[in-house]
Write an enzyme that holds these catalytic residues in place. Sequence first.
Site, PDB file in Angstrom:
ATOM      1  N   LYS A  98       0.867  -1.176   0.000  1.00 28.30           N
ATOM      2  CA  LYS A  98       0.000   0.000   0.000  1.00 28.30           C
ATOM      3  C   LYS A  98       0.905   1.228   0.000  1.00 28.30           C
ATOM      4  CE  LYS A  98      -3.377   2.579   2.669  1.00 28.30           C
ATOM      5  NZ  LYS A  98      -3.985   2.766   4.001  1.00 28.30           N
ATOM      6  N   GLY A 186     -11.536   7.622   6.403  1.00 30.64           N
ATOM      7  CA  GLY A 186     -12.632   8.529   6.690  1.00 30.64           C
ATOM      8  C   GLY A 186     -13.935   7.884   7.111  1.00 30.64           C
TER       9      GLY A 186
END
Length: 257
Positions: A98, A186
């Site tokens: 990632k 988020g």
Amino acid sequence: MDLLQLGSYTFSSRLILGTGKFSNSTVMLDAVRASGAQLVTVALRRFNREQSEDDLFGPLLTLEGITLMPNTSGASTAAEAVRAAHIARELSGSPFIKVEIHPNPQHLMPDPIETFEASRILAKEGFLVMPYIAADPVLAKRLEEVGCASVMPLGSAIGSGQGLATSEMLNIIIRESGIPVIVDAGLRSPSEAAHAMEMGCAAVLVNSAVAAAGNPPAMAEAFAEAVVAGRKAIRAGLMEKSGSAVATSPLTFLGTL
């Protein structure tokens, strides 16, 4: 079977779990188990042979059915991210990386230029690159073109719990992408994860929403169920929206009393 395809790897779970912010490794491992996640991301700096209490690589590798996705969190340039990726592959044996580059610790927004450069290099070197990006449709397409396995646009600022604030841009990315789109960052509630899946996301990555919950394992399970529900909903075919009320039963009165 409806599987998530990333490179040559397939996963039955579409929930990816982050491992930061948990109160301790025991709670983290319990949450991973409860989530059913098969792909788990962990920061390279959490590998520490000398202090086992700071080491997450070792405990995670003991879990059956788990594939590690090391991340480059802490890198502020492409060069740092590439170096971290090579170390992570050597330590974990995983081809996944990632790419996470956010040079400003105040807002933690991903650097698009450095992220693109690191992703381009690592994809060419055979990594399964999963770049964390702002919800930028142009950047997402460019990352697809250089060989990334997926794109991971943020729903809102990392750790903010503000949900799918970028939904308009996410819809564009999903519509134009030829690789899996995974919302990363988020999300606060399972309902938001279900919504992301209903929009057409291939998966969601959650960390803070689980780690900061009152009961992290229970919240991990709730997110897992929400992801399944959202995926089932879009595959079933959501009804079209209407600008006005539409009767579900005939309104004509038939016969007289």
